[in-house]
Design an enzyme around this catalytic site. Sequence first.
Site, PDB file in Angstrom:
ATOM      1  N   ASP A  10       0.841  -1.187   0.000  1.00  0.00           N
ATOM      2  CA  ASP A  10       0.000   0.000   0.000  1.00  0.00           C
ATOM      3  C   ASP A  10       0.890   1.256   0.000  1.00  0.00           C
ATOM      4  O   ASP A  10       2.072   1.179   0.350  1.00  0.00           O
ATOM      5  CB  ASP A  10      -0.888  -0.043   1.247  1.00  0.00           C
ATOM      6  N   ASP A  12      -0.209   5.246   0.888  1.00  0.00           N
ATOM      7  CA  ASP A  12      -0.392   6.224   1.973  1.00  0.00           C
ATOM      8  C   ASP A  12      -0.619   5.518   3.311  1.00  0.00           C
ATOM      9  O   ASP A  12      -1.493   4.668   3.437  1.00  0.00           O
ATOM     10  CB  ASP A  12      -1.576   7.152   1.652  1.00  0.00           C
ATOM     11  N   ASP A 206      -1.496  -0.453   5.948  1.00  0.00           N
ATOM     12  CA  ASP A 206      -1.791   0.143   7.258  1.00  0.00           C
ATOM     13  C   ASP A 206      -3.280   0.116   7.591  1.00  0.00           C
ATOM     14  O   ASP A 206      -3.661   0.404   8.711  1.00  0.00           O
ATOM     15  CB  ASP A 206      -1.334   1.609   7.276  1.00  0.00           C
TER      16      ASP A 206
HETATM   17 MG   LIG Z   1      -2.924   3.133   3.420  1.00  0.00          MG
END
Ligand SMILES: [Mg+2]
Length: 258
Positions: A10, A12, A206
């Site tokens: 991923d 961001d 995240d």
């Molecule tokens: Mg993310």
Amino acid sequence: MRTYKGYAIDLDGTVYFGKNRIKTAEKFVQELNERKIPYVFLTNNATRTPEEVVEHLKNYEIETTVNHVYTSGQATVDYLLEHYKGQTLMLVGSPALKKLLIEANIQLVEENPDIVLQSFSYDVDYRQLMEATLAIRQGAKFVVTNPDSNLPNERGLIPGSGATTAFLKTATGVEPEIIGKPYAPIMEGALQHMGLSADEVLMIGDNYNTDIRAGLENGVDTLMVLTGFSTRESIEGLEQPTYILNDLSEWDLDANED
Ligand SMILES: [Mg+2]
């Protein structure tokens, strides 16, 4: 820990956080590059072309190439070419997505489309949503790049693609086909893009609801890093990721099977 042949990562919250660098992630990517370990940056954000993602990553001292980028926009193009080849499309989405569709020779129309494709757009307006609603009600397929309800900017959490989807779902009563994480099309597309199978790849992210669920629901092992959105506490009682680490400095690329 065990070793994986490839990594889906991923952006961001995982590789950078908004405008801030995550140096442990930068070092991890640098090591993947140096050792030529296969990876893709897997992002739901369809507002940048792969070339623009590569440029954007330079702000965080991350060197990569377009073949290491797989966005929900690219996944959507791959999905449309596989399932709906030759069909016409009405777009409610960003200029970057429009560019990808045109490059793939997908015919864009203003009326009577076979497909309505909806994504994030800063320029979405009532008239576009009205046309999209009418087309879907008349039987056009309803396809969405990514389900994200919000995206972060410097002022807070602004409405994301999913908020526009909610508008169209309310107006049509139709459930869309969704391409991005946590749904299957983007994961299948990413594996194909890397030429690897589900059990050879680790999904790193995240956000439990997108990244980790994408892995859990598609047979891909997952690593949740605590550098972004989700916390250990926020996922108590839920099906757990394969691994949870504070950051990517704790990942051992040479771990043996345990
Ligand atoms: Mg993310």
